[in-house]
Design a protein around this motif. Structure first.
Motif, PDB file in Angstrom:
ATOM      1  N   GLU A   1       8.315   0.565  16.718  1.00 51.26           N
ATOM      2  CA  GLU A   1       8.073   1.203  15.474  1.00 51.26           C
ATOM      3  C   GLU A   1       9.533   0.954  14.428  1.00 51.26           C
ATOM      4  OE1 GLU A   1       6.791   5.129  15.386  1.00 51.26           O
ATOM      5  OE2 GLU A   1       4.733   4.401  16.292  1.00 51.26           O
ATOM      6  N   PHE A   2       9.363   0.756  13.152  1.00 44.81           N
ATOM      7  CA  PHE A   2      10.403   0.618  12.447  1.00 44.81           C
ATOM      8  C   PHE A   2      10.164   1.258  11.070  1.00 44.81           C
ATOM      9  CE2 PHE A   2      10.203  -3.067  15.116  1.00 44.81           C
ATOM     10  CZ  PHE A   2      11.528  -3.218  15.532  1.00 44.81           C
ATOM     11  N   GLU A   3      11.270   1.545  10.495  1.00 43.82           N
ATOM     12  CA  GLU A   3      11.236   1.993   8.944  1.00 43.82           C
ATOM     13  C   GLU A   3      11.554   0.890   8.093  1.00 43.82           C
ATOM     14  OE1 GLU A   3      13.410   5.689   7.987  1.00 43.82           O
ATOM     15  OE2 GLU A   3      13.414   4.962   5.990  1.00 43.82           O
ATOM     16  N   THR A   4      10.255   0.844   7.135  1.00 44.44           N
ATOM     17  CA  THR A   4      10.389  -0.334   6.208  1.00 44.44           C
ATOM     18  C   THR A   4      11.710  -0.133   5.488  1.00 44.44           C
ATOM     19  OG1 THR A   4       8.034  -0.467   6.201  1.00 44.44           O
ATOM     20  CG2 THR A   4       8.995  -1.780   4.668  1.00 44.44           C
TER      21      THR A   4
ATOM     22  N   ASP B   1      11.134  -9.814  18.527  1.00 40.58           N
ATOM     23  CA  ASP B   1      10.216  -8.356  18.170  1.00 40.58           C
ATOM     24  C   ASP B   1       9.013  -8.587  17.274  1.00 40.58           C
ATOM     25  OD1 ASP B   1      11.939  -7.032  20.115  1.00 40.58           O
ATOM     26  OD2 ASP B   1      13.275  -6.325  18.351  1.00 40.58           O
TER      27      ASP B   1
ATOM     28  N   ALA C   1      12.893  -4.265   8.055  1.00 38.40           N
ATOM     29  CA  ALA C   1      13.183  -3.051   8.614  1.00 38.40           C
ATOM     30  C   ALA C   1      14.150  -2.874   9.564  1.00 38.40           C
ATOM     31  CB  ALA C   1      11.563  -2.646   9.063  1.00 38.40           C
ATOM     32  N   SER C   2      15.520  -3.280   9.280  1.00 39.02           N
ATOM     33  CA  SER C   2      16.514  -3.608  10.091  1.00 39.02           C
ATOM     34  C   SER C   2      16.383  -4.008  11.565  1.00 39.02           C
ATOM     35  CB  SER C   2      17.084  -2.066  10.042  1.00 39.02           C
ATOM     36  OG  SER C   2      17.426  -1.486   8.720  1.00 39.02           O
ATOM     37  N   ILE C   3      15.486  -5.011  11.557  1.00 36.89           N
ATOM     38  CA  ILE C   3      15.266  -5.459  12.713  1.00 36.89           C
ATOM     39  C   ILE C   3      15.902  -6.423  13.423  1.00 36.89           C
ATOM     40  CG2 ILE C   3      13.167  -6.665  14.117  1.00 36.89           C
ATOM     41  CD1 ILE C   3      11.417  -5.534  12.004  1.00 36.89           C
TER      42      ILE C   3
END
Lengths: 604, 401
Positions: A236-239, A273, A266-268
């Motif tokens: 899970e990530f925050e957009t 990933d 999303a700071s990936i």
């Protein structure tokens, strides 16, 4: 977003065989819509790597949004997704196609349908796309519109009467293409209030934003700040950012609705990933099912990559890491070779992918590399019941441990002018191919189907195909499982010492001719030393081919005529320069060329 | 004791005559068949004038060797050759005991020419025979036969020359070990004082190079060439011709002093097109074009640069040159001499590198000297490019222009 606006959206790809003008057509569409001013136009704008422009192929998928003010006064949004144009990247192509409702099928008016035209057309049809044929290169004198239109109708089975006939090069009839996109490609469906489903069709790493994920929103609405989940991994990530792709950069819009194509960040940190084909949904209100068709792409071809200069190991590693940031299909891990020192075992989607990575390493990172012969993954059932997969010939188990060895095979489709059929059938036969069927596309062109071992294709097959068809035949293939095979591991010994980097796996029937050929090639490429260097090809302890690099008995005895000492010094200097590049293997010096020479043996 | 050499530094003088009666198919030296006698006269004037320019620089030196090479010096009209020969003594202090050599091609000199040369102080003749097999001579497109050579040799003796060298070649198209040894035996029966034995090399820019693919079939293999070389050394030693350099053999007291200067890193000045010099720690060479050379010498303000390359030889490079050149000699490199010249021991710098060559029989070590064996001489480039560092070859300072 209103239903009205959605009606004005057209999501489409352009598909074609290599060199049929896909990227040039994309340029013309951008220009025609005034999305890109002519003065900013670089040739093949979407292919932004030098390598892509040079080779005329698209390596990575890319998308761009085009605002088009049509002659009917309406404003349309075109999302054009450029797909990779090569068999190595079939999976990526299929995902990009799934992000669209239609595809422009570009066919060269002088060449007609080729293997990848067909392969891509089938992929597009599988994805349920509306196909719009476009006949390109009408500016060439040998263009034959009627023949190509008939071929499209007969072979692919879609109407081509009245389809746009253009020259992407000169800009002829581009307006027809624009109108065909509006008229024939459906607007997207999707429910913007349903749970979110976005298809990832590519991702790139950006050092400021992290991974930029290219998506097609199938259902629902994505907004900045939303907590998202990647359905294959559950991560899970925050957009952070949501927006659309414009030709010269990203444009934040804050939200994307069902039917739209755009990006999210999303700071990936890692492109691995965000796998192509995965589904993005909301963490709090997830979709019940992911979008169909996701799979983990796997490397099919492996090779060792070594810095030619051993001291460049760390630089090579940094370069590989940088490439991997943007290429989830490329894998590597450290390996050591007695002959070549420290290097990396690299995995690729196919031969082209491998060549591209090699070339980028050499060009963009200025590295001098030695690449070992490519290998496929062999499946070995051992007598102890264990099954192992071998991607490095050096690790191949000894024959007494093997219960059954199997190799990957492909379904291959070859399209060729009829006159070359005989030569190509001989080639496939020689490469252990099993004939499936053959049909005439028209009076002059033939499509052949074969089942071929992949390890025969990665071994010089393209070059042989090209030389036997004067460059006219085309090839497409897809993996079709494993088949038991009689395989042997072939080693090479120089001066009695095994050179691990030269070991490869080969079918037992082909072992002798290939051993002889490589031994000969080595003989020609190993510089002579002050002693004799025997070259032996061996299966286990049995030597099956032998050559000798004769001892150097003499070099130039030219007199230092009239006291010309400078010339003599230059000669020695040049000789010394050459020696510096040698790899020392026991007492034998080997030039990097020797390792490379065995990779390309030419057509027999 | 050579009293006259006490106070002055020694100098070698080389004069290049680029003219020939016909051009041989293997030859890549700067030589050609002149269109007229006029150009030869102009050239001789230019070289004489060029020597005058160096008169000042040559003060403080005594010339103990003079060498006229080509081309074919005797292709010049007699009076022109005489002018050129006399110019050396007019501009430089030539020792009475100097070795004074002129290259002669068989058939290009009659008795009066030999006598004229004697009168001009010439005391050594170097004759290019290459082979005593007329078929091999034809293959090389030489313009003389074995009989013409014998006649020229006899005339030189008759004129009083008691120091004659004969050039032979091995590796000629169609040559066998037997035919090469027969040529050698023929030459040794004439009892010259000195023999040079060169290996034919196919050089770019020659007709042989153009036809190298077809020639492959008739050229002796490397193994055969090595056997020729080995057998020739053996045959000559039996008759008192001792090898002293890769390609040179002499009876006692007849080593070529001029060529030894090259291999001992001594000073020499060259005149004429393509002539090389080593003077005041500088190596330089003049341009190849006869016309441009004449123009540049005549007119001191001419924009034509007369030197085509020049390099200052630094200390480390001097050491590299010394090793490269001394390894051509059977005397090789003496530890004591090396240490005295360079202030550092040869063993400490190169000892470890040459170990394997000593072990494998390519370098012989005896009583403080290191010398290449015949097998080592045959692969001297391989060995030298291995043991010498880039600094030794001048590559690092990059001062080759």
């Amino acid at each position: 977003m209103s239903e009205d606006r959605k009606k004005k959206i057209r999501n489409f790809s352009i598909i074609a065989h290599i060199d049929h003008g896909k990227s040039t057509l994309a340029d013309r569409i951008l220009e025609f819509s005034d999305t890109v001013a002519k003065r900013d136009m670089e040739e093949q704008l979407l292919d932004d790597m030098d390598l892509e422009r040079e080779r005329g192929i698209t390596i990575k998928a890319r998308a761009v949004r085009i605002d088009y003010n049509a002659p009917d006064g309406e404003n349309y949004i075109f999302n054009m997704i450029d797909t990779p144009g090569h068999v190595d990247f079939n999976y990526e192509v299929s995902r990009s196609l799934n992000a669209c409702e239609g595809a422009l099928l570009v066919v060269d008016a002088t060449q007609g349908i080729e293997a990848q035209t067909l392969a891509n057309a089938y992929l597009a049809a599988d994805a349920g796309l509306e196909l719009v044929p476009v006949v390109n290169k009408m500016d060439l004198p040998s263009a034959d519109l009627d023949r190509v239109r008939n071929e499209i109708e007969d072979v692919i089975g879609i109407p081509a009467e009245g389809c746009p006939a253009v020259s992407a090069k000169t800009g002829l009839n581009i307006a027809d293409v624009m109108q065909a996109i509006i008229d024939q490609i459906p607007s997207p469906g999707g429910d913007e209030d349903a749970p979110l489903k976005c298809l990832i069709f590519d991702s790139v790493y950006n050092s400021y934003l992290g991974v930029v994920v290219y998506i097609r929103v199938v259902d629902g609405t994505l907004r900045e700040g939303d907590l998202i989940r990647l359905m294959s991994t559950g991560a899970e990530f925050e957009t952070v950012e949501v927006g659309v792709m414009e030709p010269f950069g990203l444009k934040r819009t804050g939200a994307l609705y069902a039917g739209e194509v755009g990006y999210l960040t999303a700071s990936i940190k890692n492109v691995a990933d965000t796998r192509v084909g995965d589904t993005v949904t909301h963490a709090e209100r997830p979709a019940a099912e992911p979008l169909p068709g996701f799979k983990h792409v796997q490397s099919m071809v492996f090779a060792g990559i070594y810095p030619a200069d051993g001291s460049k190991y760390n630089e090579t590693k940094d370069a590989l890491e940088k490439l991997r940031l943007n290429d989830a299909a490329f894998t590597f891990e450290p390996e050591t070779s007695i002959a070549l020192g420290f290097g990396f075992r690299c995995g690729f989607l196919g031969l082209l992918h491998m060549e591209i990575i090699e070339e980028r390493l050499e060009r963009e990172f200025n590295l001098d590399l030695i690449t070992t012969a490519p290998s496929v993954i062999y499946r070995i059932k051992k007598k102890n019941g264990e099954t192992v997969f071998i991607d490095n010939p050096t690790n191949y188990p000894s024959p007494d441990e093997i219960e059954e060895a199997a190799e990957p095979v492909v379904k291959a489709s070859l399209i060729t002018p009829a006159e070359f059929v005989g030569g190509i059938m001989d080639l496939c036969q020689d490469r252990r191919g099993v004939f499936v069927d053959m049909k005439y596309l028209d009076t002059e062109r033939v499509e052949l189907h074969y089942r071929l071992p992949l390890n025969e294709i990665i071994y010089d097959f393209f070059d042989a195909l090209k030389s036997r068809s004067k460059g006219y035949a085309s090839l497409d293939y897809e993996l079709d499982g494993y088949e038991p095979s009689s395989l042997v591991k072939m080693d090479f010994l120089l001066n009695g010492e095994q050179v691990d980097a030269l070991t490869f796996i080969v079918h037992s029937e082909k072992a002798y001719p290939r051993a002889r050929k490589i031994a000969e090639k080595l003989k020609d490429n190993i510089p002579r030393q002050l002693f004799e260097v025997p070259i032996q090809a061996a299966i286990g302890s049995k030597v099956i081919a032998r050559e000798t690099v004769k001892a150097l008995r003499k070099d130039v005895l030219a007199k230092c005529y009239g006291g010309d000492i400078t010339r003599k010094k230059k000669l020695l200097e040049k000789q010394k320069e050459g020696k510096k590049k040698m790899r020392q293997l026991g007492s034998v010096s080997i030039s990097p060329e020797a390792f490379m020479a065995v990779l390309k043996l030419g057509d027999e | 004791m050579k009293i006259d050499l006490y106070d002055k530094k020694r100098l070698g003088i080389y004069v290049h005559v680029p003219f020939c009666i016909s051009k041989c198919a293997y030859c890549d030296f700067n030589s050609f068949v002149p269109k007229s006698e006029l150009i030869m006269a102009d050239y001789v004037d230019a070289v004489v004038s060029h020597m005058e320019d160096y008169r000042e620089a040559g003060k403080g030196y005594v010339a103990d060797s003079v060498y006229f090479g080509g081309g074919t010096p005797t292709a010049l009209p007699q009076r022109e050759l005489k002018k050129l020969l006399s110019a050396v003594g007019k501009n430089f202090d030539v020792s009475k005991k100097a070795e004074f050599s002129v290259e002669v091609n068989p058939g290009t000199a009659d008795l009066s020419l030999f006598k004229m040369m004697r009168r001009c102080g010439v005391n050594r003749i170097s004759m290019g025979l290459q082979s005593a097999d007329n078929r091999e001579l034809a293959a090389l497109s030489r313009c003389h036969t074995r009989q013409e050579f014998a006649e020229s040799f006899r005339l030189a003796r008759q004129a009083g020359f008691d120091n004659i060298s004969v050039d032979l070649m091995f590796g000629i198209p169609g040559q066998t070990v037997e035919s090469m040894l027969k040529s050698l035996a023929f030459v040794m029966r004439m009892e010259p004082e000195h023999i040079s034995l060169y290996n034919l090399k196919i050089e770019p820019g020659t007709p042989f190079y153009e036809n190298r693919e077809e020639l492959k079939a008739v050229l002796p293999s490397e193994e055969v060439e090595f056997e020729m070389y080995r057998a020739a050394i053996e045959a000559m030693e039996k008759r008192g011709y001792m090898q002293y350099e890769i390609s040179n053999f002499a009876r006692f007291g007849y080593r070529c002093l001029h060529n030894l200067k090259y291999w001992n890193c001594e000073e020499y000045l060259g005149f004429g097109v393509s002539a090389h010099s080593y003077f005041n720690s500088n190596r330089f060479a003049f341009i190849d074009s006869v016309d441009r050379y004449i123009a540049a010498v005549k007119d001191k303000n001419s924009p034509v640069r007369i030197t085509k390359e020049s390099e200052a030889v630094e200390a480390r490079e001097r050491m590299g040159e010394y090793i490269m050149l001394r390894f051509r000699l059977t005397d090789g490199i003496g530890s004591v001499d090396f240490a005295r010249r360079f202030g550092v021991s040869f063993e400490s710098l190169y000892g470890r590198k040459i170990e394997k060559y000593v072990k494998d029989g390519f370098i012989e070590k005896r009583e403080g000297t290191y010398a290449l064996t015949p097998a080592g001489m045959f692969v001297s480039n391989y060995i030298l490019s291995d043991i010498l560092e880039f600094e030794d070859l001048g590559a690092v300072t990059g001062n080759i222009t």
